[in-house]
Write a protein that holds these residues in place. Structure first.
Motif, mmCIF file in Angstrom:
data_model
loop_
_atom_site.group_PDB
_atom_site.id
_atom_site.type_symbol
_atom_site.label_atom_id
_atom_site.label_comp_id
_atom_site.label_asym_id
_atom_site.label_seq_id
_atom_site.Cartn_x
_atom_site.Cartn_y
_atom_site.Cartn_z
ATOM 1 N N THR A 1 0.797 -1.253 -0.095
ATOM 2 C CA THR A 1 0.002 0.000 -0.070
ATOM 3 C C THR A 1 0.894 1.199 0.029
ATOM 4 O O THR A 1 0.691 2.327 -0.482
ATOM 5 N N MET A 2 1.888 1.192 0.681
ATOM 6 C CA MET A 2 3.076 2.271 0.679
ATOM 7 C C MET A 2 3.409 2.570 -0.673
ATOM 8 O O MET A 2 3.686 3.764 -1.210
ATOM 9 N N LEU A 3 3.757 1.640 -1.553
ATOM 10 C CA LEU A 3 4.435 1.758 -3.087
ATOM 11 C C LEU A 3 3.202 2.439 -3.747
ATOM 12 O O LEU A 3 3.760 3.371 -4.488
ATOM 13 N N MET A 4 2.028 2.041 -3.460
ATOM 14 C CA MET A 4 1.021 2.703 -4.317
ATOM 15 C C MET A 4 0.418 3.984 -3.629
ATOM 16 O O MET A 4 -0.213 4.733 -4.383
ATOM 17 N N GLY A 5 0.915 4.465 -2.492
ATOM 18 C CA GLY A 5 0.693 5.797 -2.052
ATOM 19 C C GLY A 5 -0.607 5.916 -1.550
ATOM 20 O O GLY A 5 -1.385 6.928 -1.396
ATOM 21 N N PHE A 6 -1.201 4.858 -0.928
ATOM 22 C CA PHE A 6 -2.643 4.774 -0.119
ATOM 23 C C PHE A 6 -2.339 4.672 1.349
ATOM 24 O O PHE A 6 -2.403 3.649 1.907
ATOM 25 N N PRO A 7 -2.376 5.662 1.918
ATOM 26 C CA PRO A 7 -2.104 5.752 3.512
ATOM 27 C C PRO A 7 -3.691 5.215 4.146
ATOM 28 O O PRO A 7 -4.766 5.340 3.521
ATOM 29 N N ILE A 8 -3.862 4.682 5.304
ATOM 30 C CA ILE A 8 -4.930 4.432 6.159
ATOM 31 C C ILE A 8 -5.286 5.520 6.594
ATOM 32 O O ILE A 8 -6.760 5.507 7.047
ATOM 33 N N ALA A 9 -4.775 6.430 7.249
ATOM 34 C CA ALA A 9 -5.015 7.725 7.744
ATOM 35 C C ALA A 9 -3.936 8.881 7.576
ATOM 36 O O ALA A 9 -2.793 8.789 7.419
ATOM 37 N N ILE A 10 -4.515 10.150 7.535
ATOM 38 C CA ILE A 10 -3.702 11.217 7.263
ATOM 39 C C ILE A 10 -3.969 12.309 8.450
ATOM 40 O O ILE A 10 -5.016 12.434 8.546
#
Length: 767
Positions: free
Chosen positions: A600-609
Motif C-alpha cells: 500500500t505504501m508503494l501505491m501511495g494509499f495511507p490508511i490515515a492522514i
C-alpha cells in the motif's frame, strides 16, 4: 564529680513546618518533677560549634527549632543546680526529638553528662516514613549515583517509576531531566501525586511531577520519604513526600574528589547486538568534587559541590525493515494469499464485503508506484539478517552532558538569629538520536532531537527566636525549569518534496511522522518541538510555640506558579502524520493472509492522514496555591502523644495569559472560551474555598518494644498536574487536529497529479 548515666531519649519523627530541619523540645524539672523556669539551655552543633541559647518558661518548657540534622550537645544550667550536659545527641532530617531534662541540687563543680543515641522506636508520632541518613547515601551502591533509588528502603515504596515504556518517567523522555528515573511509587498512589521538597522549598516539576533539581550525592546531608499520615503542614500531595536536606559546612575543612567510569570494555555484548560488528559504544564518566568549611569559625560556613555526568550510549534496537524483493513491488511467495489491487474494488455479487482483483503473480507494476510512497519505501536501510521481521539492528547513539552543583552559606547573626542561603542547578544537554540517522529519522517514540534542560532551585531562610517558647522560621524559595527539545533536521531530499511545511516557522519539523504497521517508523519524532518554561515563587512562614506539654505550630506556605509551553507541542505533528497498513492491498471479502504494508505504501494509499493546526506562540498558565495550617503536638503523658491539626488550602484555577484556552459545560452542552461571552478567565472553573483537611494521629507506647500508631487525614490534590491543564489550549478554536481516516475497503482517492497520491491528499487538506 562527673557521672555518666544511660537514658532513653523519647523522640518523635513528626516533621515540622520547616520540614527538612530538626527540632528539640522538652521540659526541665527538678527531681520531684516540679517545673523549673529560668534554666538556660544551650543547644550546640558539634560540627560548627554554633549555638542556640534558650531559657525555659514558667512551665519548664523549651524549644529549639530549625536545626540542621547532625550531632548536638545540649546543656542546661541554673544557679544552685548541677549542670546537665547531653553529648552526641543525634538529630535526623525532619525529626522533632523530645529531650526532657531532670536537674539535681548541687554545686557548679558537679555535673551530669548523658550520652544520647537515636531511639529505635518512633514513640510519639503516627506518621510513617524512613530517614535515609548520610552514611547510607554515601555508602550504598547507586547506579548513576541516583540517590532516589534509596527511597525503596522506605515502607510502602515499591520502586522507581521508570519502567513504563515511552512515558515521561522512563528516563528516555526529554522532559525527564535525568537518566534513571526520579519518580517513586508509594502505597499504590500515582507517582504524579508525590511532592518533592528541597530544604523546605517545593522542587516538583509540574508536568512530570519529578525533581526539578536532583541534588548530587555529595550535596545531600540526608533525606526522608513520608508515605503515610503526613502532618498538617503538608498540602497538595496524596502520595509520598520526599524531604531532602542539603549539606552544610562545619568548623573543619572537608572535601571529596571522585570519578566513576563505565564503558563497553567492561560490559557483555547485548543479546540482540550484531556479532559481526563492534559492540555499540558505551562510555560513562561521572566525576566531581566537594568542599566545605568555615568562613568565620563558629559563625559563618560554606559548602559547595559539583558533579558532571558524561555519557555516550549506543542503544541496541532490533527492528524490521522491508526486504529488497518488496521494494521492487514483488511479493511472490512471501504474502501467503497475495496482494490485491485497490483500484479494482467493487461490490460483491454474492453480497457481503467488497471484492478486489489480485495482482498478477503478486507483483505490482512500477507504473503503479507513487513517487513519494516508493521513495519512502527505499529510505529504509537494507536488512542485515535473514527473514521478513526483526531483520535489522540499529545502534542509535545518545550523548548526555549533565552538570549538577550546589552552593550553600550558613551564618549565625546572634544567639537568636540564623540565616542560610542555597542555590542549586541541574543542567543537561542531550543529543537524542533517531532510530536510524539524521537522513531518514525513525520511530516516533524516539523523541529525537537536540535537548537542552535547565533546572534551578534556590532558598533563603531566616530563623528568629523571639522568646524561649516562641520561634519563627521565614523562607523565600524560587524554582525554575526550562527545556527545549527541537526536532532533528532531516536531510533527505524527499522531505523537501512534500508540500505544506511552513518554512517561516523555525520550530516546525522538517518531516512528517511516517507510521507503518509492522515496520520501524520514518520521519521526525512526535511531540516535537517541546519547549517549556516553569517558575515557582514560594513564601513560607512558620511559628512554633511551646506551652507546657503542648507544642503548637502554625504557618503559611504560598506558591505562585507559572507554566508555559511554546509552539504548542502537538499530539500529532505540525507537519502531519501518515499511517500505512496492509488494508488497501487486502481482499476485503477474505482478508486473511492478504495484503502487505509495503504494497500500500508503494501505491501511495495511507490508511490515515492527520495534522495538528494551532495558534503559534506560547501558552502561559498561572495559578496560586495558598496553604494554611495549625497543629498541636500534645504529649498527654509519657506514653501517649496526640497530634491534632488542620490544613486549609486555596488553589486558584489556572488562567491563560491571553485567554487562549477552553472548557466544556456538560450541562449546557457548549464550549466555554475563556474571556468571551461572559466566561471567566478560568473557563468558569470556580475557586474551591472548602478545602479544609483535618489531620489526627495517635502514638501510644504500650511497652518498651511496642508502639501503636494510628491516624486519619484528608488530603487534596489540586487540579492534577499542569500537564493536564496546560493542554486545555489544545482545543478548538485554538488548536485542532485534521484527521482523514480511510476505510481501506473502498476505492482510495484517485485524484492524481504528477507528484502522486500522497501529495495530492495533503494539498487537499491544506486547501
Amino acid at each position: 564529680m562527673l557521672k555518666t548515666i544511660p537514658v532513653f531519649l523519647l523522640a518523635c519523627a513528626y516533621l515540622t513546618a520547616q520540614v527538612e530541619r530538626a527540632s528539640i523540645v522538652g521540659n526541665v524539672t527538678d527531681k520531684s518533677g516540679a517545673a523549673m523556669a529560668g534554666v538556660e539551655v544551650t543547644v550546640t552543633n558539634e560540627a560548627t560549634n554554633t549555638s542556640v541559647k534558650l531559657t525555659s518558661d514558667e512551665s519548664g518548657g523549651y524549644t529549639a527549632v530549625s536545626l540542621i540534622p547532625g550531632n548536638y550537645s545540649v546543656t542546661a544550667a541554673r544557679s544552685g543546680f548541677r549542670p546537665v550536659a547531653f553529648k552526641r545527641f543525634v538529630l535526623q532530617v525532619g525529626q522533632t526529638a523530645r529531650l526532657d531534662i531532670s536537674m539535681e541540687v548541687g554545686s557548679v563543680e558537679q555535673s551530669v553528662e548523658v550520652q544520647g543515641t537515636i531511639p529505635l522506636l518512633q514513640t510519639e508520632s503516627a506518621s510513617v516514613g524512613q530517614v535515609i541518613e548520610r552514611g547510607a547515601v554515601n555508602a550504598l551502591p547507586l547506579n548513576g549515583r541516583n540517590f532516589v533509588q534509596l527511597a525503596i528502603l522506605a515502607p510502602g515504596v515499591s520502586g522507581l517509576d521508570y519502567a513504563q515504556p515511552n512515558t515521561i518517567n522512563t528516563g528516555r523522555r526529554p522532559d525527564e531531566l535525568r537518566p534513571g528515573g526520579t519518580a517513586i511509587q508509594a502505597n499504590g498512589a500515582l507517582s504524579q501525586s508525590n511532592q518533592v521538597l528541597l530544604d523546605g522549598v517545593d522542587n516538583t516539576e509540574m508536568i512530570s511531577q519529578t525533581f526539578i533539581v536532583r541534588p548530587a550525592v555529595e550535596g545531600i546531608q540526608e533525606f526522608k520519604v513520608i508515605t503515610n499520615n503526613a502532618g498538617a503542614e503538608y498540602g497538595r500531595s496524596v502520595g509520598a513526600v520526599v524531604v531532602v536536606t542539603s549539606k552544610s559546612g562545619s568548623n573543619d575543612f572537608r572535601g571529596s574528589l571522585f570519578e566513576f567510569l563505565r564503558n563497553e570494555r567492561f560490559d557483555a555484548r547485548n543479546f540482540f547486538a550484531r556479532t559481526d560488528a563492534p559492540k555499540p559504544p558505551f562510555k560513562l564518566n561521572q566525576f566531581g568534587a566537594s568542599l566545605g568549611g568555615p568562613i568565620a569559625k563558629n559563625r559563618t560556613f560554606f559548602f559547595a559541590n559539583y558533579e558532571a555526568y558524561r555519557e555516550v550510549f549506543g542503544d541496541t534496537q532490533l527492528v524490521t525493515v522491508p526486504v529488497q524483493q518488496y521494494r521492487t513491488g514483488d511479493f511472490r511467495n512471501l504474502v501467503p494469499n497475495g496482494v490485491f489491487d485497490p483500484l479494482t474494488t467493487r461490490a460483491n455479487p454474492a453480497g457481503g464485503a467488497a471484492i478486489r482483483d489480485r495482482f498478477p503473480s503478486d507483483v505490482i507494476p512500477a507504473s503503479r508506484f507513487d513517487p513519494i510512497g516508493a521513495g519512502l519505501v527505499n529510505l529504509w536501510p537494507l536488512p542485515q539478517r535473514a527473514g521478513l521481521a526483526n531483520n535489522y539492528v540499529s545502534n542509535p547513539v545518545k550523548k548526555s552532558n549533565i552538570h549538577r552543583g550546589d552552593g550553600r552559606l550558613d551564618h549565625q547573626l546572634s544567639s537568636r538569629d540564623t540565616l542560610f542561603y542555597r542555590y542549586s542547578i541541574d543542567w543537561a544537554d542531550m543529543i537524542i538520536p533517531d532510530t536510524f540517522d539524521k537522513n531518514i529519522g525513525g520511530n516516533e517514540a524516539s523523541f529525537a532531537g537536540d535537548d537542552t534542560v535547565r533546572g534551578r532551585n534556590m532558598v533563603g531562610a531566616w530563623t528568629r527566636t523571639f522568646t524561649p517558647a516562641v520561634v519563627g522560621d521565614f523562607r523565600y524559595g524560587y524554582t525554575q525549569f526550562n527545556m527545549a527539545l527541537l526536532p532533528t533536521t532531516l536531510t533527505n531530499e524527499i522531505w523537501r518534496r512534500i508540500p505544506g511545511r511552513d518554512t517561516t516557522d523555525p520550530f516546525q519539523p522538517s518531516a512528517p511522522i511516517v507510521g507503518t504497521t509492522g515496520y520501524a517508523g520514518l520521519g521526525n519524532a512526535r511531540s516535537t518541538p517541546l519547549i517549556r518554561d516553569q517558575k515557582t515563587h514560594s513564601a513560607i512562614a512558620n511559628i512554633s510555640w511551646m506551652k507546657n506539654n503542648h507544642n503548637i505550630r502554625f504557618g503559611v506556605d504560598f506558591r505562585f506558579r507559572t507554566t508555559g509551553e511554546t509552539a504548542r507541542p502537538p499530539g500529532e505533528s505540525a507537519f502531519g502524520r501518515w499511517v500505512f497498513d496492509p488494508s488497501y492491498s487486502r481482499n476485503p471479502a477474505s482478508p486473511g493472509g492478504t495484503g502487505e504494508t509495503i504494497a500500500t505504501m508503494l501505491m501511495g494509499f495511507p490508511i490515515a492522514i492527520r495534522r495538528d493546526v494551532f495558534v503559534a506562540g506560547t501558552a502561559t498558565l498561572n495559578t496560586n496555591e495558598m496553604n494554611f495550617y495549625v497543629r498541636d503536638e500534645w504529649r498527654v503523658n509519657s506514653k501517649l502523644t496526640l497530634n491534632l491539626g488542620v490544613h486549609y488550602e486555596v488553589n486558584t484555577p489556572f488562567v491563560e495569559k491571553k485567554n487562549q484556552w477552553v472548557n466544556f459545560d456538560p450541562a449546557g452542552g457548549r464550549q466555554l472560551i475563556a474571556g468571551r461571552d461572559g466566561v471567566s478567565r478560568s473557563g468558569n472553573i470556580d475557586t474551591d474555598l472548602s478545602a479544609l483537611a483535618p489531620r489526627i494521629s495517635i502514638a501510644y507506647q504500650a511497652t518498651k518494644k511496642t508502639v501503636i500508631r494510628t491516624g486519619y487525614g484528608l488530603f487534596f490534590f489540586p487540579q492534577g498536574n499542569a500537564g493536564t491543564n496546560i493542554r486545555q489550549f489544545r482545543q478548538p478554536p485554538f488548536d485542532f487536529v485534521v484527521n482523514l481516516p480511510f476505510s481501506g475497503n473502498d476505492i482510495p482517492a484517485t485524484r492524481t497529479c504528477a507528484t502522486g497520491h500522497i501529495l495530492d491528499t495533503l494539498a487537499w487538506i491544506l486547501a
